[in-house]
Write a protein that holds these residues in place. Structure first.
Motif, short mmCIF file in Angstrom:
data_model
loop_
_atom_site.label_atom_id
_atom_site.label_comp_id
_atom_site.label_asym_id
_atom_site.label_seq_id
_atom_site.Cartn_x
_atom_site.Cartn_y
_atom_site.Cartn_z
N THR A 9 0.83 -1.21 0.00
CA THR A 9 0.00 0.00 0.00
C THR A 9 0.86 1.25 0.00
O THR A 9 0.58 2.21 -0.73
CB THR A 9 -0.94 0.00 1.21
OG1 THR A 9 -1.81 -1.13 1.14
CG2 THR A 9 -1.79 1.27 1.25
N VAL A 120 -4.28 -1.83 -5.25
CA VAL A 120 -4.42 -1.72 -3.79
C VAL A 120 -5.53 -2.66 -3.31
O VAL A 120 -5.37 -3.38 -2.31
CB VAL A 120 -4.72 -0.27 -3.37
CG1 VAL A 120 -5.04 -0.20 -1.88
CG2 VAL A 120 -3.55 0.64 -3.69
N ALA A 132 -6.41 1.36 3.75
CA ALA A 132 -5.42 1.36 2.66
C ALA A 132 -5.71 2.48 1.67
O ALA A 132 -4.80 3.20 1.24
CB ALA A 132 -5.43 0.01 1.96
#
Length: 392
Positions: A9, A120, A132
């Motif tokens: 991330t 992601v 995230a």
């Protein structure tokens, strides 16, 4: 987040932030630099040169997002970053409004934000995905704050060409991180995907797409005017970072409790509506702001709402889109780029024809329309168990 999720991330957030830096680094200085270029005395032409990055992106987000669903995220991101570097080098070589516009158009053709956001989502579990996405959204705000701090000093020392050379160097670094640090994600072509029409017309996604259009149209239009307001209030351009940096950093601390509340209590809809209201209040506050302190207060209110929405909206898109994350985020980022382009052009036209403060009136009107559209949004159901996360 576990260590693998956090590492991936942070790397993707850095790459995403770099691309936004390509837009934001110009905002504090471009309108001033452009005055010395042919055609630079017309705010509309300056807005077009500034906004072409975004309208070109809008043409490529959906194809590249959908392609990333089929062949994987990494090759698409590497291709996009190579175009970012090539366009930045063209801009660095030419101090001409037309060539800067061409170079920024090539930079925009590497439209990989959808693929990055989908990546992601691929690499995180659903129960940590909003956090995230908050890191990715935070990279946007941090790149914005960084650009406002460093743009004027860098411009004074090495000029606009130097800024583009730095962006090209950072792009090469991002390509190395993409190739060597990030794990490959598996293509999802073997999973039956929703059609583009189905993704586009899904009501929940339509609301989010309308929202990101308004969010970024009002943002780029606003920052055609805010630097001028600060100068008129007595703060020279080189000192603007003294307002921007503390405001952006403080906004992160203020927005964090709302993210935690929305996640734990399953009240993301309420948090999103509150963020829109904060943006509306900020636009109204700018109309009457005539001192550095009042402008800073309006900016703080704005960035709390902006950071909340940058964290919430992509996470919601990925959860509503399910197996077609790349496609849905492609549509989402397309409307984002159209919003950025529209805001730059409309903001320049309003400044020319109606005066600076009309930009904030337009922003407030658009935000009120968004609030009405978003009001009927349903709350997300409780999280399902996420079994689609890949680790390598």
């Amino acid at each position: 987040m576990n260590p693998s999720e956090l590492r991936s991330t942070l790397a993707l957030a850095g790459i995403f932030g770099l691309r936004m830096l390509g837009l934001f680094l110009l905002l504090p200085v471009f309108s001033i630099h452009a005055r010395g270029l042919p055609g630079g005395d017309h705010a509309l032409w300056v807005g077009l040169a500034l906004g072409i990055f975004n309208i070109v992106q809008a043409c490529f987000y959906i194809p590249l997002g959908r392609l990333s669903d089929r062949i994987g995220r990494k090759p698409v991101v590497l291709w996009g970053l190579s175009l970012f570097v090539a366009g930045a080098l063209i801009c660095a070589a030419k101090d001409d409004l037309l060539w800067i516009a061409i170079g920024r158009g090539i930079m925009g053709a590497g439209a990989v934000s959808a693929a990055i956001s989908a990546w992601v989502a691929d690499l995180t579990r659903e129960q940590v995905r909003t956090r995230a996405m908050a890191l990715v959204g935070g990279s946007i705000a941090l790149s914005f704050a960084l650009s406002l701090v460093i743009a004027a000093p860098i411009y004074r020392v090495i000029g606009l060409s130097g800024i583009f050379a730095i962006l090209a160097s950072l792009g090469v670094g991002a390509m190395l991180v993409t190739y060597y640090v990030l794990p490959s994600s598996k293509p999802t072509a073997q999973i039956e995907q929703a059609s583009l029409r189905t993704v586009f017309l899904r009501p929940e996604l339509m609301r989010l797409n309308a929202g990101v259009f308004v969010l970024h149209a009002t943002q780029v239009a606003m920052f055609l005017v805010v630097p001028r307001l600060l100068v008129q209030a007595g703060l020279p351009l080189v000192s603007h970072w003294q307002v921007y940096l503390p405001v952006v950093l403080l906004s992160f601390f203020l927005m964090a409790p709302f993210i935690i509340f929305g996640e734990k209590k399953q009240q993301l809809r309420k948090v999103m509506l509150l963020a829109i209201v904060l943006l509306f209040i900020a636009e109204c506050a700018f109309i009457g702001a005539d001192s550095v302190m009042s402008i800073a207060t309006a900016l703080l209110i704005y960035f709390v709402g902006f950071n909340l929405l940058e964290a919430l909206q992509p996470s919601l898109v990925s959860r509503f889109a399910k197996e077609s994350k790349g496609t849905a985020l492609g549509v989402y980022n397309t409307t984002q780029s159209i919003g950025l382009f529209t805001g730059a052009v409309a903001g320049g036209w309003l400044m020319d024809s109606q005066g600076d403060l009309s930009v904030f009136a337009m922003g407030a009107a658009l935000l009120l329309c968004w609030l009405i559209i978003a009001w009927s949004m349903r709350e997300l159901p409780a999280r399902a168990v996420d079994i689609s996360t890949t680790s390598s």
